[in-house]
Design a protein around this motif. Structure first.
Motif, PDB file in Angstrom:
ATOM      1  N   GLY A 110       1.595  13.864   7.414  1.00  0.00           N
ATOM      2  CA  GLY A 110       1.724  13.262   6.092  1.00  0.00           C
ATOM      3  C   GLY A 110       0.416  12.887   5.438  1.00  0.00           C
ATOM      4  O   GLY A 110       0.400  12.251   4.386  1.00  0.00           O
ATOM      5  N   ALA A 111      -0.714  13.288   6.022  1.00  0.00           N
ATOM      6  CA  ALA A 111      -2.016  12.916   5.465  1.00  0.00           C
ATOM      7  C   ALA A 111      -2.334  13.653   4.168  1.00  0.00           C
ATOM      8  O   ALA A 111      -3.073  13.143   3.342  1.00  0.00           O
ATOM      9  CB  ALA A 111      -3.121  13.184   6.491  1.00  0.00           C
ATOM     10  N   GLY A 112      -1.783  14.847   3.986  1.00  0.00           N
ATOM     11  CA  GLY A 112      -2.052  15.610   2.772  1.00  0.00           C
ATOM     12  C   GLY A 112      -2.686  16.965   3.010  1.00  0.00           C
ATOM     13  O   GLY A 112      -3.197  17.593   2.083  1.00  0.00           O
ATOM     14  N   LYS A 113      -2.623  17.461   4.241  1.00  0.00           N
ATOM     15  CA  LYS A 113      -3.234  18.747   4.570  1.00  0.00           C
ATOM     16  C   LYS A 113      -2.590  19.892   3.779  1.00  0.00           C
ATOM     17  O   LYS A 113      -3.290  20.713   3.201  1.00  0.00           O
ATOM     18  CB  LYS A 113      -3.143  19.014   6.080  1.00  0.00           C
ATOM     19  N   THR A 114      -1.274  19.926   3.754  1.00  0.00           N
ATOM     20  CA  THR A 114      -0.594  20.999   3.026  1.00  0.00           C
ATOM     21  C   THR A 114      -0.769  20.824   1.518  1.00  0.00           C
ATOM     22  O   THR A 114      -0.926  21.807   0.791  1.00  0.00           O
ATOM     23  CB  THR A 114       0.894  21.053   3.411  1.00  0.00           C
ATOM     24  N   ASP A 149       0.214   4.234   0.953  1.00  0.00           N
ATOM     25  CA  ASP A 149       0.729   5.559   1.292  1.00  0.00           C
ATOM     26  C   ASP A 149       0.025   6.651   0.499  1.00  0.00           C
ATOM     27  O   ASP A 149       0.032   7.809   0.892  1.00  0.00           O
ATOM     28  CB  ASP A 149       2.230   5.641   1.016  1.00  0.00           C
ATOM     29  N   GLU A 150      -0.573   6.304  -0.620  1.00  0.00           N
ATOM     30  CA  GLU A 150      -1.209   7.295  -1.477  1.00  0.00           C
ATOM     31  C   GLU A 150      -2.710   7.440  -1.223  1.00  0.00           C
ATOM     32  O   GLU A 150      -3.293   8.454  -1.545  1.00  0.00           O
ATOM     33  CB  GLU A 150      -0.986   6.935  -2.955  1.00  0.00           C
ATOM     34  N   HIS A 174      -7.994  10.898   6.296  1.00  0.00           N
ATOM     35  CA  HIS A 174      -7.541   9.664   6.934  1.00  0.00           C
ATOM     36  C   HIS A 174      -6.678   8.893   5.946  1.00  0.00           C
ATOM     37  O   HIS A 174      -7.101   8.624   4.825  1.00  0.00           O
ATOM     38  CB  HIS A 174      -8.730   8.810   7.370  1.00  0.00           C
ATOM     39  N   ARG A 175      -5.487   8.558   6.377  1.00  0.00           N
ATOM     40  CA  ARG A 175      -4.548   7.809   5.539  1.00  0.00           C
ATOM     41  C   ARG A 175      -4.759   6.317   5.755  1.00  0.00           C
ATOM     42  O   ARG A 175      -4.728   5.840   6.883  1.00  0.00           O
ATOM     43  CB  ARG A 175      -3.121   8.213   5.906  1.00  0.00           C
ATOM     44  N   THR A 176      -4.954   5.609   4.662  1.00  0.00           N
ATOM     45  CA  THR A 176      -5.172   4.169   4.712  1.00  0.00           C
ATOM     46  C   THR A 176      -3.860   3.450   4.973  1.00  0.00           C
ATOM     47  O   THR A 176      -2.811   3.853   4.494  1.00  0.00           O
ATOM     48  CB  THR A 176      -5.760   3.689   3.370  1.00  0.00           C
TER      49      THR A 176
END
Length: 182
Positions: free
Chosen positions: A47-51, A157-158, A138-140
């Motif tokens: 869910g970090a945003g790779k895709t 989450d954003e 890295h997700r905060t």
């Protein structure tokens, strides 16, 4: 026989991304710096945003087809709609070993004419080429203030902290990754 290029100091830049749209835009801007033969290794938790970043790369490269997570098919090739390189999108999450297990994907054959993006590739694809771009997302956790923001801070989450590091030979030594923060 030509001697391998001497390794250069890593080229690095760090960014803060506060929405999925900003992550896609980062991918679109990064695509302008990529060329055939580039290996991009994406690292970050689920869910970090790779895709999402890869979707932006695909848009920026002008490829055919929607970029979706290749988790169950392992790899997907997206041909270019123009004269740019195709995008090979790999999800190595389900693959255990190093390059030996990746050999069936023939990434070494695709690399010279494609941009290859590998999610979860750390420890698995570094041997493909001396030159690569590592992108760590890295997700905060919690609420994060955004410097200079007039409104409420975004939900955690954003917020993502993205570190881009060009490694290896001379390919990334002359690339100004700081243009991505503009």
């Amino acid at each position: 026989m030509e001697a391998p290029a001497a390794p250069h100091d890593p080229v690095e830049t760090e960014l803060t991304v506060t929405s999925p749209e900003q992550m896609r835009e980062l991918g679109r801007r990064l695509a302008k710096l990529l060329r055939a033969g580039d290996l991009v290794m994406l690292t970050g938790e689920l869910g970090a945003g790779k895709t999402t970043l890869t979707r932006g790369l695909g848009e920026g490269l002008g490829i055919r087809g929607a970029v979706t997570s290749p988790t169950f098919v392992i790899a997907r090739v997206h041909p270019s709609l123009g004269d740019g390189p195709p995008l090979v999108h790999v999800d190595a999450y389900r693959l255990g070993g190093g390059l030996d297990e990746m050999e069936d994907l023939d990434l070494d054959v695709s690399l010279p004419e494609s941009v290859i993006v590998v999610e979860w590739g750390e420890g698995k694809v570094e041997e493909l080429t001396d030159d690569r771009l590592e992108v760590r997302i890295h997700r905060t956790v919690g609420i994060a203030p955004v410097p200079g923001a007039a409104s409420e801070p975004p939900e955690t989450d954003e917020v993502r902290h993205v570190t881009l590091t060009g490694l290896g030979g001379k390919r990334w030594a002359t690339v100004d990754l700081s243009v991505l923060s503009a």
